[in-house]
Design a protein around this motif. Structure first.
Motif, PDB file in Angstrom:
ATOM      1  N   ALA A 349       0.831  -1.210   0.000  1.00 55.90           N
ATOM      2  CA  ALA A 349       0.000   0.000   0.000  1.00 55.90           C
ATOM      3  C   ALA A 349       0.861   1.254   0.000  1.00 55.90           C
ATOM      4  N   TRP A 350       1.974   1.229   0.715  1.00 57.89           N
ATOM      5  CA  TRP A 350       2.870   2.392   0.774  1.00 57.89           C
ATOM      6  C   TRP A 350       3.452   2.718  -0.596  1.00 57.89           C
ATOM      7  N   LEU A 351       3.671   1.675  -1.424  1.00 57.23           N
ATOM      8  CA  LEU A 351       4.255   1.874  -2.740  1.00 57.23           C
ATOM      9  C   LEU A 351       3.196   2.255  -3.767  1.00 57.23           C
ATOM     10  N   MET A 352       1.983   1.687  -3.623  1.00 61.18           N
ATOM     11  CA  MET A 352       0.918   1.935  -4.590  1.00 61.18           C
ATOM     12  C   MET A 352       0.238   3.287  -4.364  1.00 61.18           C
ATOM     13  N   ASP A 354      -0.419   6.978  -4.417  1.00 61.80           N
ATOM     14  CA  ASP A 354       0.026   8.043  -5.326  1.00 61.80           C
ATOM     15  C   ASP A 354       0.875   7.531  -6.468  1.00 61.80           C
ATOM     16  N   ASN A 355       0.888   6.213  -6.700  1.00 65.14           N
ATOM     17  CA  ASN A 355       1.643   5.634  -7.816  1.00 65.14           C
ATOM     18  C   ASN A 355       0.734   5.601  -9.043  1.00 65.14           C
ATOM     19  N   PRO A 356       1.171   6.174 -10.168  1.00 70.24           N
ATOM     20  CA  PRO A 356       0.288   6.235 -11.340  1.00 70.24           C
ATOM     21  C   PRO A 356       0.098   4.892 -12.030  1.00 70.24           C
ATOM     22  N   CYS A 357       0.867   3.879 -11.650  1.00 69.50           N
ATOM     23  CA  CYS A 357       0.765   2.572 -12.302  1.00 69.50           C
ATOM     24  C   CYS A 357      -0.589   1.916 -12.012  1.00 69.50           C
ATOM     25  N   THR A 358      -1.126   1.277 -13.043  1.00 72.44           N
ATOM     26  CA  THR A 358      -2.335   0.471 -12.882  1.00 72.44           C
ATOM     27  C   THR A 358      -1.915  -0.990 -12.728  1.00 72.44           C
ATOM     28  N   LEU A 359      -2.309  -1.624 -11.620  1.00 71.23           N
ATOM     29  CA  LEU A 359      -1.985  -3.028 -11.383  1.00 71.23           C
ATOM     30  C   LEU A 359      -3.206  -3.889 -11.693  1.00 71.23           C
ATOM     31  N   THR A 360      -3.026  -4.841 -12.617  1.00 68.44           N
ATOM     32  CA  THR A 360      -4.104  -5.778 -12.957  1.00 68.44           C
ATOM     33  C   THR A 360      -3.576  -7.203 -12.836  1.00 68.44           C
ATOM     34  N   ILE A 379       7.787 -14.453  -4.488  1.00 65.24           N
ATOM     35  CA  ILE A 379       8.052 -14.391  -5.930  1.00 65.24           C
ATOM     36  C   ILE A 379       7.197 -13.298  -6.570  1.00 65.24           C
ATOM     37  N   ILE A 380       5.887 -13.386  -6.358  1.00 64.47           N
ATOM     38  CA  ILE A 380       4.961 -12.452  -7.016  1.00 64.47           C
ATOM     39  C   ILE A 380       5.169 -11.029  -6.497  1.00 64.47           C
ATOM     40  N   GLU A 381       5.370 -10.872  -5.176  1.00 65.83           N
ATOM     41  CA  GLU A 381       5.529  -9.525  -4.610  1.00 65.83           C
ATOM     42  C   GLU A 381       6.788  -8.847  -5.128  1.00 65.83           C
ATOM     43  N   ASN A 382       7.883  -9.582  -5.238  1.00 70.96           N
ATOM     44  CA  ASN A 382       9.119  -8.973  -5.739  1.00 70.96           C
ATOM     45  C   ASN A 382       8.979  -8.536  -7.190  1.00 70.96           C
ATOM     46  N   LEU A 383       8.362  -9.369  -8.027  1.00 74.12           N
ATOM     47  CA  LEU A 383       8.221  -9.029  -9.444  1.00 74.12           C
ATOM     48  C   LEU A 383       7.283  -7.831  -9.624  1.00 74.12           C
ATOM     49  N   ILE A 384       6.154  -7.850  -8.926  1.00 74.79           N
ATOM     50  CA  ILE A 384       5.197  -6.752  -9.081  1.00 74.79           C
ATOM     51  C   ILE A 384       5.750  -5.454  -8.486  1.00 74.79           C
ATOM     52  N   SER A 385       6.391  -5.515  -7.315  1.00 77.04           N
ATOM     53  CA  SER A 385       6.927  -4.295  -6.700  1.00 77.04           C
ATOM     54  C   SER A 385       8.006  -3.665  -7.580  1.00 77.04           C
ATOM     55  N   GLY A 387       8.014  -3.750 -10.865  1.00 77.90           N
ATOM     56  CA  GLY A 387       7.289  -3.054 -11.920  1.00 77.90           C
ATOM     57  C   GLY A 387       6.722  -1.732 -11.440  1.00 77.90           C
ATOM     58  N   LEU A 388       6.230  -1.685 -10.197  1.00 73.26           N
ATOM     59  CA  LEU A 388       5.673  -0.450  -9.643  1.00 73.26           C
ATOM     60  C   LEU A 388       6.762   0.589  -9.387  1.00 73.26           C
ATOM     61  N   LYS A 389       7.920   0.131  -8.918  1.00 77.18           N
ATOM     62  CA  LYS A 389       9.007   1.060  -8.600  1.00 77.18           C
ATOM     63  C   LYS A 389       9.595   1.698  -9.866  1.00 77.18           C
ATOM     64  N   TYR A 390       9.794   0.869 -10.895  1.00 77.90           N
ATOM     65  CA  TYR A 390      10.525   1.334 -12.070  1.00 77.90           C
ATOM     66  C   TYR A 390       9.583   1.661 -13.227  1.00 77.90           C
ATOM     67  N   TYR A 391       8.470   2.332 -12.921  1.00 72.96           N
ATOM     68  CA  TYR A 391       7.580   2.734 -14.012  1.00 72.96           C
ATOM     69  C   TYR A 391       8.191   3.918 -14.759  1.00 72.96           C
ATOM     70  N   ASP A 392       7.735   4.117 -16.006  1.00 75.97           N
ATOM     71  CA  ASP A 392       8.268   5.169 -16.868  1.00 75.97           C
ATOM     72  C   ASP A 392       7.431   6.434 -16.676  1.00 75.97           C
ATOM     73  N   THR A 393       8.032   7.481 -16.144  1.00 74.75           N
ATOM     74  CA  THR A 393       7.299   8.718 -15.878  1.00 74.75           C
ATOM     75  C   THR A 393       6.901   9.449 -17.160  1.00 74.75           C
ATOM     76  N   ASN A 394       7.513   9.056 -18.287  1.00 74.20           N
ATOM     77  CA  ASN A 394       7.199   9.721 -19.556  1.00 74.20           C
ATOM     78  C   ASN A 394       6.028   9.077 -20.289  1.00 74.20           C
ATOM     79  N   LYS A 395       5.503   7.978 -19.765  1.00 75.77           N
ATOM     80  CA  LYS A 395       4.390   7.300 -20.431  1.00 75.77           C
ATOM     81  C   LYS A 395       3.075   7.681 -19.771  1.00 75.77           C
ATOM     82  N   ASP A 396       2.044   7.840 -20.605  1.00 73.94           N
ATOM     83  CA  ASP A 396       0.753   8.334 -20.122  1.00 73.94           C
ATOM     84  C   ASP A 396       0.023   7.326 -19.262  1.00 73.94           C
ATOM     85  N   ALA A 397       0.155   6.047 -19.577  1.00 70.59           N
ATOM     86  CA  ALA A 397      -0.615   5.027 -18.849  1.00 70.59           C
ATOM     87  C   ALA A 397       0.299   3.894 -18.385  1.00 70.59           C
ATOM     88  N   PRO A 398       1.130   4.134 -17.379  1.00 69.58           N
ATOM     89  CA  PRO A 398       1.994   3.053 -16.890  1.00 69.58           C
ATOM     90  C   PRO A 398       1.163   1.945 -16.245  1.00 69.58           C
TER      91      PRO A 398
END
Length: 484
Positions: A349-352, A354-360, A379-385, A387-398
């Protein structure tokens, strides 16, 4: 130095650091308290001054208000003297600011004389003019002392800041370096012994020499005890049948010793975490206290201590998980991946926030999966976290998308994102320990992907990745035979 002594040294060093930090915080806060007392002193002096001016204008004497103001003025130097301990007196005497204490004592004497005048006026023993004269004399003394009080207190607080804050930083830095060194030596000892015990006989010409060279303390005693037990049993062999039975028995015994060694590594890492967690909590408490005293520089320095200890704790926790990854010590159970994802979202929750990434997520399983739940959660938490940390700020819909499904013979997890990607030259190093390629975007320990790979290898699975500046995809396949 054996491992238990190293752990005890870590506890002692951490306790000493925290004690000095807390002491420094209270001393700095005490300086703010002195300034507050002087402010209150001026406030009540001002109130008394206004009352005296009214008396000069032939206003009736409000004797109760005057008495209250004098008592309020007297309380400030009393509180000041109560705050000063023996060590404070010694420090003030050394830096020649102990006149502040004399000022407080003189202030109390003036207040007592003014209160005596109030009593005499009430009894009719003192005329209005004499009473007014005594009050003006007291006000002159109060104002003079209030001005004189500020300078020695300022010098005292400055001395404490200049002395204690660098001392805390030096001790903290020394503590961090020494604890890091001790942690590495413990991990190195365990790793070397594990390699030695798991090596084939032909890989080592003399096991005794290798033990003396690479192993000390409790670890060496554990191995020697296990070997001695085997030797004692082998001495009683009388025939080939007994020899075979005893060899089988001692093989199991040696395996047990190795398992005990792995458990020891787990406990040692856990013991490292405990004092560090305590130091972190206390450092945070110190920050809050200093902030309450509005001492910005001290607060910033204390925050640095807290951040360093937090990084060290994260590293120890990740090492603990990495050491535990090869130990199947949890009961297998049917895994509810929907609940697993829900629990993961709560932890992140702390990472998500104000994070613009959409997690599905998409879960499509035709058969129940039975295994150790903690492995799949990590396994799943490390891979998803990631992706959330290293999103691209230049993309409209991360976004980050996770697919969990099974085929006839394999169980599959795919995590895809459109983040900043992993540089080509570093993709072969993704699963190495302590590797981080975007330090400016995250400050983790660099063990997350190494932990993922260890879990997957434990389950006889495989993991691959594809990455570019368009995003990254991780694909995991695990034999269904391992999950039923």
């Amino acid at each position: 130095m054996n491992i238990s002594n190293k752990l005890m040294l870590i506890v002692i060093l951490t306790t000493a650091e925290v004690s000095i930090t807390v002491f420094s915080a209270f001393e700095i806060a005490k300086g703010a308290k002195f300034h507050q007392l002087n402010f209150l002193h001026l406030k009540y002096i001002n109130q008394l001054t206004k009352t005296v001016k009214k008396i000069k204008n032939d206003t009736p004497v409000d004797i109760n208000t005057i008495e209250f103001d004098i008592l309020a003025i007297k309380q400030q130097p009393i509180d000041c003297l109560d705050e000063v301990n023996y060590l404070n007196r010694v420090i003030m005497k050394v830096i020649k600011t102990d006149q502040a204490l004399t000022i407080c004592e003189n202030d109390i004497e003036i207040a007592d004389k003014a209160l005596l005048s109030v009593t005499q006026y009430k009894k009719g023993e003192l005329s209005r003019d004499d009473f007014l004269l005594n009050l003006n004399v007291a006000l002159d003394g109060f104002n003079q002392h209030s001005e004189m009080f500020e300078e020695p207190i300022r010098k005292t607080v400055s001395f404490i800041l200049i002395t204690l804050i660098p001392l805390v930083l030096i001790i903290s830095l020394f503590n961090i370096i020494l604890i890091s060194y001790l942690s590495r030596t413990i991990s190195s000892s365990i790793r070397n012994l594990t390699i030695l015990l798991t090596s084939k006989p032909e890989d080592s010409t003399n096991l005794d020499d290798e033990l003396d060279k690479n192993t000390t303390g409790e670890l060496k005693a554990l191995v020697i005890a296990a070997r001695q037990r085997i030797k004692d049993d082998l001495l009683n062999i009388e025939n080939s049948i007994e020899l075979k039975a005893i060899v089988n028995s001692q093989t199991a015994s040696l395996q047990q010793a190795n398992d005990e060694l792995a458990q020891f590594a787990y406990r040692a890492s856990h013991d490292l975490k405990s004092p560090l967690s305590g130091a972190k909590s206390l450092a945070q408490f110190v920050i809050q206290d200093i902030e309450a005293g509005d001492i910005e520089e001290a607060c910033q320095n204390a925050k640095i201590i807290y951040q360093q200890m937090e990084k060290l704790e994260t590293l120890v926790v990740d090492i603990l998980l990495l050491a535990k990854a090869d130990i199947g010590n949890e009961n297998e159970e049917l895994i509810d991946f929907n609940q697993l994802i829900t629990d993961m979202e709560e932890r992140l929750a702390w990472l998500m926030k104000d994070n613009p990434c959409t997690l599905t997520t998409n879960i499509n399983l035709s058969t129940p999966i039975k295994s150790e739940k903690a492995r799949f959660a990590q396994i799943i938490e490390n891979l998803i976290s990631n992706g959330l940390k290293y999103y691209d700020t230049n993309k409209d819909a991360p976004y980050v998308h996770c697919d969990i499904f099974n085929e006839q013979e394999t169980f599959n997890i795919t995590v895809t994102d459109n983040g900043i990607g992993i540089p080509d030259k570093h993709q072969s190093e993704v699963f190495d320990m302590f590797k981080r390629f975007h330090v400016e975007a995250s400050s983790g320990s660099g063990l997350g992907m190494a932990l993922v790979k260890k879990h997957i290898e434990y389950l006889d699975g495989e993991i691959s990745l594809q990455s570019s500046n368009s995003g990254t995809t991780f694909k995991i396949t695990i034999p269904m035979d391992k999950l039923r």
